[in-house]
Design an enzyme around this catalytic site. Structure first.
Site: not given
Ligand code: MN
Ligand code: MN
Length: 345
Positions: A52, A55, A57, A62, A101, A124
């Site tokens: 993943r 990125h 948020h 999270e 992260h 997301e």
């Molecule tokens: Mn995340």
């Protein structure tokens, strides 16, 4: 006020997933699950080496629980320090709102984890990804920033990668330690399942992590509930937090009380998510033949619960007899009964 017809259950794992190289994800924000106004959640699976991407948020912290498999995260603290952590089944992580992260599956099998965000309006899918940012930055400015020739950026993704598949990280290599601080740290990791649980014979167990055990996690707390067949997490409410649930194993009934005579009955199977708004009364009862396992997330670092049995025990028998219309011996018995997880009949 919440409308009486609102549902407090959403069949998350029955939804079509978002697929990418090495990754599968299913999410639910208030757009998909209208009652979940304060918390959103995601079920994600990463293949060995599946990543993943990097990125952040902008509008939510999270909190995550690893259901199965192993993964590695990288995170940058705004103070300039950084961390690389390794997670296995039963571990929790917490990334404060806005911290950059990434997550990568370590193998040997798929890694499955549940992400919980302290904002129901979170998505997301509409987060801030490094490839989205760099691909849409003027190329000359990006080349200047990275101190590379513009032609060196020819392989840069043209838009958001979201998932990327690469080699499985080697923890023995230098890549496993951050340049800024060459040490593995566990500041972002809390091994929830390793905790000695609160246990009620015949009822089940609860493991809880709050800001007291996990100091970084100032805005979220979580619980792992295991309830015996026929037993129930008794009637209670949370004064300070909404509750978001992921049903890991088993079958359950949750009844949510919304005042003014309004009660919503929901039934759950593994892969469903549930929601109990802050201050609403609710209980969870195991309706199956095996142990019920539920992951619960709260949008407050401090865990507070008012259980019906504790409330009754705290009142004198005459108050209970008058208020509930009970014979005196029955009222006296209520002041002595234990609660929390109630064994089946
Ligand atoms: Mn995340
Ligand atoms: Mn609860």
């Amino acid at each position: 006020m919440t409308a009486p017809e609102l549902s407090f259950r959403y069949r998350l794992e029955a939804q079509p997933p978002r697929l990418g190289p090495g990754g599968i994800t299913r999410g639910a924000s208030v757009q998909q699950f209208p009652s979940s106004q304060g918390i959103a959640g995601v079920s994600m699976r990463l293949a060995p080496g599946g990543m993943r991407e990097m990125h952040w948020h902008a509008n939510a912290a999270e909190w995550a629980y690893v259901v199965s498999g192993n993964c590695r995260t990288t995170i940058l603290d705004p103070d300039g320090s950084s961390a690389i952590d390794t997670f296995g089944p039963g571990d929790v992580w917490y990334f404060p709102r806005g911290w950059g992260h990434s997550i990568q599956g370590l193998g040997p099998h798929e890694c499955h984890f549940i992400l919980i965000f302290d904002n129901g309006d979170f998505s997301e899918d509409h987060t801030f990804s490094v490839t989205d940012w760099l691909a849409h930055t003027p190329r000359a400015a990006l080349a200047q920033n990275l101190r590379v020739a513009p032609e060196d950026l020819a392989q840069l993704p043209r838009g958001e990668a979201y998932f990327a598949l690469g080699p499985v990280p080697d923890d023995r290599s230098a890549d496993a330690t951050p340049r800024a601080r060459p040490a593995l740290t566990s500041r972002h990791r809390y091994p929830l399942h390793a905790q000695e649980p609160r246990r009620v014979p015949g009822g089940g167990t609860q493991r809880t992590v709050t800001v007291a055990e996990f100091p970084l996690s100032t805005t979220m707390a979580g619980s792992l509930l295991e309830i015996e067949p026929g037993a129930m997490r008794e009637l209670h409410w949370h004064p300070n937090a909404d509750e978001w649930q992921y049903y890991l194993e088993g079958s359950a009934e949750m009844v949510v009380f919304l005042a003014e005579g309004r009660v919503v009955v929901e039934t759950f199977e593994a892969g469903d998510i549930g929601y109990a708004p802050m201050g609403s009364g609710h209980y969870i009862r195991n309706t199956g033949s095996g142990v019920l396992k539920v992951l619960v997330g709260f949008n407050n670092g401090h865990y507070q619960a008012n259980d019906l049995s504790a409330w009754l025990r705290s009142n004198p028998p005459d108050v209970l007899a008058t208020n509930l219309g009970l014979p005196r011996p029955a009222a006296e018995a209520l002041t002595r009964q234990p609660g929390f997880l109630i064994p089946g009949p």
